[in-house]
Design an enzyme around this catalytic site. Structure first.
Site: not given
Ligand code: PGA
Length: 249
Positions: A96, A11, A166, A9, A94, A172, A211
């Protein structure tokens, strides 16, 4: 046996030039990947990345999708449009999107249905915040997020879908869930679907996200109910992402 899948992903990162270099490296390594590999670039780059991976065993996914089929929805992109430019997958729900753009369970469920209806494979994200984990309501939250989709799409829709667990506190932050924590929630998710349809639950691929990096991927993917990963930050570095994919062996 469920074939593992690792999705990147991206982003809101990348430029055309950076994407080209990243995808070149992924294509080079793709024949050796022991899993399905999917990349999810920003919408504007889908077409171009799709062209680049055309002959490679790499799937294309969108990071979100509009719940509506078409019409006066300025700025939105429909599931049919995503399909039309070559997507096979669409991430829905997601955290976010849920937290920053106030997408609630009902809207996420509608997005899932919209993606599924045109033949895309939805990647449904679920997961609790740190506050929810500390309050001990992780299963309640994840169960509610799943049930909202099950209620409108039905369990059979999960024959062509993936679920990504997640935990919001792991995204992140560099602080991944432990393999035991991930396995516990994955087992819960599979049981929740199995209560409706055991066969579909058994075949359903459950991804862990939050992460994931080359250093922790193998121990996470080793868990019996972890069938791969949804990778954010580490999917932007070709070497790192290739090593994560290799850990899905
Ligand atoms: P990350 O994000 O691997 O940077 O923690 C995962 C995600 O949001 O899909």
């Amino acid at each position: 046996m469920r074939r593992p899948l690792v999705a990147g992903n991206w982003k809101m990162h990348g430029t055309r030039a950076e994407n080209t270099r990243l995808v070149e490296a992924l294509i080079e390594a793709s024949d050796e990947a022991p899993c399905d590999v999917v990349v999810c670039p920003p919408h504007v780059y889908l077409w171009e990345v799709g062209r680049q991976i055309k002959d490679a065993p790499i799937g294309l996914g969108a990071q979100t999708v509009c719940a509506e089929a078409q019409g006066a929805f300025t700025g939105e992109v429909s599931a049919a449009m995503l399909k039309d430019v070559g997507c096979q997958f669409a991430i829905v729900g997601h955290s976010e999107r849920r937290l920053l753009y106030r997408e609630d369970d009902t809207l996420v469920a509608r997005k899932f249905v919209a993606a599924h209806a045109v033949g895309l494979t939805p990647i449904l994200c679920v997961g609790e915040t740190l506050e929810e984990r500390e309050r001990g309501v992780t299963e309640e939250v994840v169960g509610r997020q799943l049930d909202a989709v099950l209620a409108v799409a039905g369990a059979t829709a999960f024959a062509r879908a993936l679920v990504a667990y997640e935990p919001v506190w792991a995204i992140g932050t560099g602080k991944n869930a432990t393999p035991d924590q991930a396995q516990a929630v994955h087992a819960f998710i599979r049981a929740r679907i199995a209560a409706r349809d055991a066969t579909i639950a058994d075949g359903l691929r459950l991804l862990y996200g939050g992460s994931v990096k080359a250093a922790n991927a193998a121990e996470l993917f080793d868990q019996p109910d972890v069938d791969g990963g949804l990778v954010g930050g580490a999917s932007l570095k070709a070497d790192e992402f290739v090593r994560i994919c290799a850990a899905a062996a």
